[in-house]
Design an enzyme around this catalytic site. Structure first.
Site, PDB file in Angstrom:
ATOM      1  N   GLN A   1       6.736  25.731  14.448  1.00  0.00           N
ATOM      2  CA  GLN A   1       6.225  26.996  13.928  1.00  0.00           C
ATOM      3  C   GLN A   1       5.362  27.690  14.972  1.00  0.00           C
ATOM      4  OE1 GLN A   1       5.622  25.143   9.517  1.00  0.00           O
ATOM      5  NE2 GLN A   1       4.766  27.177   9.773  1.00  0.00           N
TER       6      GLN A   1
ATOM      7  N   ARG B   1       2.557  26.702   2.600  1.00  0.00           N
ATOM      8  CA  ARG B   1       2.744  28.090   2.191  1.00  0.00           C
ATOM      9  C   ARG B   1       1.450  28.719   1.671  1.00  0.00           C
ATOM     10  NH1 ARG B   1       8.256  30.412   0.092  1.00  0.00           N
ATOM     11  NH2 ARG B   1       7.826  32.596   0.309  1.00  0.00           N
ATOM     12  N   CYS B   2       0.404  28.540   2.462  1.00  0.00           N
ATOM     13  CA  CYS B   2      -0.834  29.242   2.145  1.00  0.00           C
ATOM     14  C   CYS B   2      -1.650  29.290   3.413  1.00  0.00           C
ATOM     15  CB  CYS B   2      -1.622  28.543   1.054  1.00  0.00           C
ATOM     16  SG  CYS B   2      -2.356  27.000   1.546  1.00  0.00           S
TER      17      CYS B   2
ATOM     18  N   GLU C   1       2.562  34.059   1.439  1.00  0.00           N
ATOM     19  CA  GLU C   1       1.927  32.908   0.809  1.00  0.00           C
ATOM     20  C   GLU C   1       1.206  33.244  -0.477  1.00  0.00           C
ATOM     21  OE1 GLU C   1      -0.056  31.965   4.393  1.00  0.00           O
ATOM     22  OE2 GLU C   1       1.529  30.606   5.025  1.00  0.00           O
TER      23      GLU C   1
END
Lengths: 290, 806
Positions: B237, B384-385, B760
């Site tokens: 990522q 996902r935050c 997110e």
């Protein structure tokens, strides 16, 4: 780690005779590959490591669904998908389609076979309980010749069945239940693709709106599929009134011994097992005519 | 022949710029199976590596016998910690200032920890080799329960630092203690609680779960001994950070390291960190001189690479009797597993958890986070935050419901009463953040109207009465969550990773024909950057999005950036795009002025070019200007039309949203049905509404999974009991509820295009919404807080505890 099976030899016989010969030759080192939906994952985890894999997918004799008099005969290598599409099967015993549609997911049902489902001896499989409800018999072929074993006598424990080393389950013979019979298969599962948290099948007949005959069988609620005979006996002559219904559910729960797992505690799975029995009975009775 | 002059609307539409529901350009290859993932990389002579992993959660490794493995045909080498010590790589630094074993060095600290790396000619030989390695263990007492970690007699996990009582974030007070981190004013908070009219105090746990991208972590390392160059293809990522870390660890100069992140099949935070597999593949390639591929399987992904959450949050709210909050006090027990491999900016050991005052105007607050070690996989990442924001949102949104219940107030009304008001922005929170913009009341009122909130409560009252009369076995819950996210890390004054400031970057080259390429420091894992970034450029400089290629993931060609996670791509890289585009536009304006023989100030921008103010027929399109930029630039101006921007954001952005869930629960089976889920998101300026909707759908689906059963669960001896997709809950389309999406637009005042990031938000806001619905369903029967996850059997347990089963 890996999701790669240990080395094995692969065989693809064209006939039952060729298959039984291969099985006789390799004995305990061989496993039959049907649809592969249970065995291949186990091989990938190396929980199963057969040296010889006998793929029975090319044996035409193991295919097909036929109505023979009062019996429905289904070849062991019939896939769940083929079973669902068969009008012959659904007309004769609609519980087959109802239960089949609750197995895993469409991808698995394209590959997974009825024979594999009933012969594997996994208590999580749905068809063993259905076959017990229908009082089906399994046609088996081995080196010593053919024999037949009732579904109700077939299951001995987890992955332990009456099938001996070297034998192949070739077909399932189902006595067609009377017209107007009631049936239901109730399955509680966490998601599409999962085994049952608890499931129950019911096949019954009625006379004057009261239960005349009744078979109840349970999936994934013990170390094997089990027939709830006491529960069923309690309900004869009733229309599921209380307290007979409560007594039947209690009798069904009495033979449940599900393992505590990620689906829930033993207590939970037993409790919802009873709920599945009740719901299956109610739906089956509502469907019955007679 | 008449040539139709396109209208302004047609010119605008042709750009497919910001606000356009442009179809995702990357889907052309993805939907045809033509993506190019790491496992698609096949190099001549490539070898495969596979791990021998620990069967124990805590044990001494007495002996590793590789003699049988080395006899397996095709097995070339077995690498252990002893091998790695020769190159000083048996341990590696984590992003959180801790160190982590690459391969077991004398002991193992969690189940499936990496012990040895078997290198073979193919995967099959590697797998056979793994099975043939014999490891002798001596088991040690296992620590699984976070609440027992700091007991005086708790097992000693980290022998390597047992005498080191100062960690990366200050003093450690116990051998299993990692850090204590505090924010806010303790004295003022204590004083507010002392005189509070009403208080609540609850342990609100957010269970351990896992990002579980469908493509697992993997890499191919190829070391060229002649050139001394290392190329690594990986599921990264943040490829540039991997390059820098690889250089620091391997001592290979950074310009001789080429990191390439090809298409990535989901990341969700799982692919931010550095894992032993990467190090081992690189070392194996250096040792063998051949490319080495490592591909994680599903069980390895779920049990060994980074988990998320595992926060136990003791949350206290003080309020007045009439429902005004006066103080917030939170203590977090943060379970990091065996090593603190948390992927947070360096100075933030608990991420941005201090956003836990949420959307409410708390005059004072105090937060303490204690990080601890247990015998579990190391982490944790932001699934996902933004960093620990989901945990913070869950804790405040649950606690607000609990307080509303105690006050006897409606949960929506209680929130409305305590929201930060529109005129308070920029708002300084009691725990140190400056919220950039918001209009919470408008969003909440819109959402309440959309779902028919009053009618829902009326229906619920009727159903509750019917349940009490024994007419139904179903109860109804209404879940509310109003979250404030903090994303876009981040300003260099407070955000860095291993000393690298968290800016991001964009390089745009406009070609002579007016087509363009943009290269980015971020890396899409499915977010659709190739689509949305081009839309920003299209609007900024008037080139159709279809004429712009967006390229990411190759550290040789992309400008340095910190990657994609924490919803930072739009807030940071999106801003860099706009700034780079504006540099191009400024140069184009000079060229246009020269060509049109006017002063620059006499020009105005008009969709796709410049025109002379008052003389709209005198104009030059960007396409014309691009040609001129190369071939006939004004005297004294160098040719070419390109620009680079490195953007250091002045502040974070603060997306927010109002979510409502309506759920029906069968108390006899614990089976729930999500009847309705409404999500209103405010992410500022909306670049591509279709992609936003897709992001919200995906994030809500993950939130649904997490709240309703997705967990990494350990038994008492540290075995993961649900380490495969059979048990780890990934909902299919069948289980997934129908999502209703909606929005308001409150642009960020400091972002060049006003965008805030959205990827997110739905996970952050969704989890408390589902959990609040379950809690709300049971509240009338006397429950106060029901811990997640809410799978069927646990919901049933609640019903049983309430005596609902007769």
């Amino acid at each position: 780690m890996s999701v790669i099976p240990a080395p094995f030899s692969y065989h693809r016989p064209k006939s039952i005779a060729e298959a039984t010969a291969l099985l006789a030759e390799h004995n305990d080192e061989a496993r039959i590959l049907a649809g592969g939906q249970s065995l291949i994952p186990m091989m990938k985890f190396r929980l199963a490591a057969p040296e010889h894999l006998v793929d029975v997918g090319a044996i035409a004799e193991l295919k097909g669904i036929q109505r023979v008099g009062d019996a429905l005969v289904i070849g062991a290598m019939t896939t769940q998908h083929e079973l669902q599409l068969s009008k012959t099967a659904t007309d004769a015993a609609p519980i087959l389609k109802e239960a089949s549609l609750l197995i895993a997911d469409p991808q698995v049902r394209y590959m997974g076979t009825l024979g594999g489902n009933v012969a594997n001896g996994d208590p999580g499989n749905d068809m063993p309980a259905v076959m017990m409800c229908l009082d089906a018999a399994y046609r088996i072929m081995g080196a010593a010749g053919p024999r037949t074993v009732k579904a109700r006598d077939f299951y001995e424990g987890t992955y332990a069945t009456a099938l001996a080393t070297g034998e192949i389950l070739t077909a399932i013979e189902i006595p067609v239940p009377p017209a107007g019979h009631g049936y239901a298969y109730e399955k509680l599962k966490r998601k599409i693709g999962d085994y049952a948290t608890a499931a129950a099948g019911v096949v019954l007949t009625t006379r004057g709106g009261r239960i005349a005959t009744c078979a109840i069988a349970l999936s994934n609620l013990a170390d094997k599929a089990v027939l709830a005979t006491d529960a069923a006996a309690t309900l004869i002559g009733t229309a599921l009134e209380k307290p007979a219904l409560d007594k039947a559910i209690a009798a069904a729960r009495a033979i449940m011994s599900p393992a505590a797992d990620t689906r829930g505690t033993t207590e939970y799975r037993t409790a919802v097992g009873g709920v599945m029995v009740e719901r299956a009975l109610r739906r089956a009775l509502a469907r019955a005519k007679g | 022949m008449n040539i139709a002059v396109p209208t302004r609307e047609q010119r605008e539409a042709k750009l497919e710029g910001m606000g356009c529901k442009r179809k995702r350009v990357e889907d052309i290859r993805f939907t045809q199976g033509k993506g190019n993932y790491v496992d698609d990389v096949k190099l001549p002579g490539m070898l495969f590596g596979d791990f021998v992993r620990s069967q124990y959660a805590h044990a001494r490794v007495k002996k590793i016998d590789d003699s049988k493995a080395l006899k397996v045909p095709g097995v070339l080498a077995v690498i252990t910690a002893e091998t790695l010590k020769t190159v000083n790589l048996a341990w590696m630094p984590t992003l959180a200032g801790d160190v982590q074993m690459v391969l077991a060095d004398g002991k193992v600290l969690f189940q499936n920890q990496e012990i040895a790396f078997v290198v073979a000619v193919d995967r099959y030989a590697a797998a056979d080799g793994v099975e043939a390695v014999e490891v002798e263990y001596e088991d040690l007492p296992v620590l699984v329960d976070a609440f027992k970690a700091l007991a005086p007699d708790a097992p000693l996990l980290r022998e390597d630092i047992k005498d080191k009582m100062t960690g990366a974030h200050g003093p450690r007070r116990h051998h299993n203690h990692i850090f204590e981190w505090s924010m806010g004013d303790k004295d003022l908070t204590d004083a507010a609680f002392a005189k509070a009219e009403v208080t609540t105090k609850d342990v609100i746990s957010y269970h351990r779960t896992h990002p579980s991208p469908l493509e697992t972590c993997q890499c191919v390392a190829s070391f060229d001994k002649i050139k001394g160059e290392l190329t690594v293809w990986g599921t990264f990522q943040a490829p540039h950070v991997i390059r820098t870390v690889a250089s620091l660890l391997s001592k290979i100069p950074e310009h001789k390291i080429h990191v390439i992140a090809p298409d990535i099949g989901g990341g969700f935070g799982n692919k931010v960190g550095a894992y032993p597999g990467y190090i081992c593949a690189i070392v194996a390639s250096i040792v063998t001189g051949k490319p080495v591929k490592w591909v994680e399987d599903r069980i390895e992904n779920l049990t060994a690479t980074s988990f998320a959450r595992d926060y136990h949050m003791t949350t206290e709210i003080a309020a007045t009797k009439d429902g005004k909050v006066t103080a917030l006090r939170v203590h977090v027990l943060a379970d990091h597993g065996a090593f603190d491999a948390c992927a947070d900016p360096s100075k933030w050991p608990a991420g941005f958890f201090n956003i836990c005052t949420g959307s409410y105007d708390f005059p004072v607050a105090h937060l303490v986070v204690d990080g601890i070690y247990t015998n579990k996989a190391p982490g944790g990442v932001a699934y996902r935050c933004s960093f620990r924001v989901t945990e913070a949102a869950y804790c405040i949104e649950r606690a607000m419901d609990i307080m509303a219940q105690k006050l006897g107030m409606d949960a929506a009304e209680f929130r409305l009463k305590n929201f930060v008001r529109r005129e308070q922005f920029p708002y300084h929170s009691a725990l140190g953040w400056e919220y950039d913009s918001g209009d919470y009341h408008t969003a909440m009122n819109k959402a309440m109207e959309a779902v028919g909130y009053k009618q829902l409560r009326a229906e619920q009252a009727e159903k509750r009465a019917a349940f009490k009369r024994g007419e139904t076995r179903e109860i109804m819950g209404i879940g509310i969550s109003f979250f404030t996210e903090i994303v876009g890390a981040g300003p260099s004054r407070n955000c860095d990773i291993l000393g690298v400031a968290m800016f991001d970057s964009c390089e745009i080259r406009v070609h002579p024909t007016g087509a363009a390429i943009a290269r980015m420091g971020t890396k899409s894992q499915g977010q659709g950057h190739e689509t949305t970034y081009a839309q920003i450029i299209a609007t900024e400089i008037g080139i159709p999005a279809d004429d712009i290629m967006v390229e990411e993931g190759n550290t040789d060609t992309a400008p340095y950036g910190l990657g994609t996670y924490g919803s930072r791509s739009t807030p940071v890289a999106g801003a860099a795009i706009a700034m780079a585009a504006r540099k191009i536009k400024a140069k184009a304006q000079m060229i246009a002025a020269y060509m049109l023989e006017v002063h620059e100030a006499d020009l105005e921008w008009d969709i796709d070019g410049f025109r002379v103010k008052g003389l709209p027929e005198k104009s030059k399109t960007m396409k014309e200007l691009a040609w001129a930029a190369y071939n006939s630039p004004p005297p004294g101006l160098e040719p070419g039309l390109e620009a680079v921007s490195y953007y250091d954001p002045p502040n974070m952005t603060y997306p927010f949203g109002a979510y409502f869930c309506v759920m029906d629960i069968d108390v006899d089976t614990g089976v729930y049905k999500i009847r309705r889920f409404y999500a209103l998101d405010d992410c500022g300026t909306r670049i591509n509404p279709m992609i936003i909707e897709g992001q919200v759908h995906g994030g809500l689906t993950e939130a649904f999974a997490i709240a309703m059963g997705q967990e990494i669960r350990y038994d008492e001896i540290g075995n993961v009991v649900n380490g495969s997709f059979m048990d780890f809950f990934i909902p299919t389309a069948v289980e997934t509820p129908k999502w209703e999406t909606d929005y308001t637009v409150t642009p960020s005042p400091h972002h060049p295009i006003g965008a805030k990031g959205v990827g997110e938000s739905p996970n952050v806001g969704g989890v408390p919404c589902f959990s609040n619905a379950v809690n709300d369903a049971f509240a009338f029967l006397g429950t106060r807080h029901i811990q997640m996850p809410h799978d069927y059997w646990r919901i049933w347990e609640v019903a049983k505890g309430l005596g609902l089963h007769g």
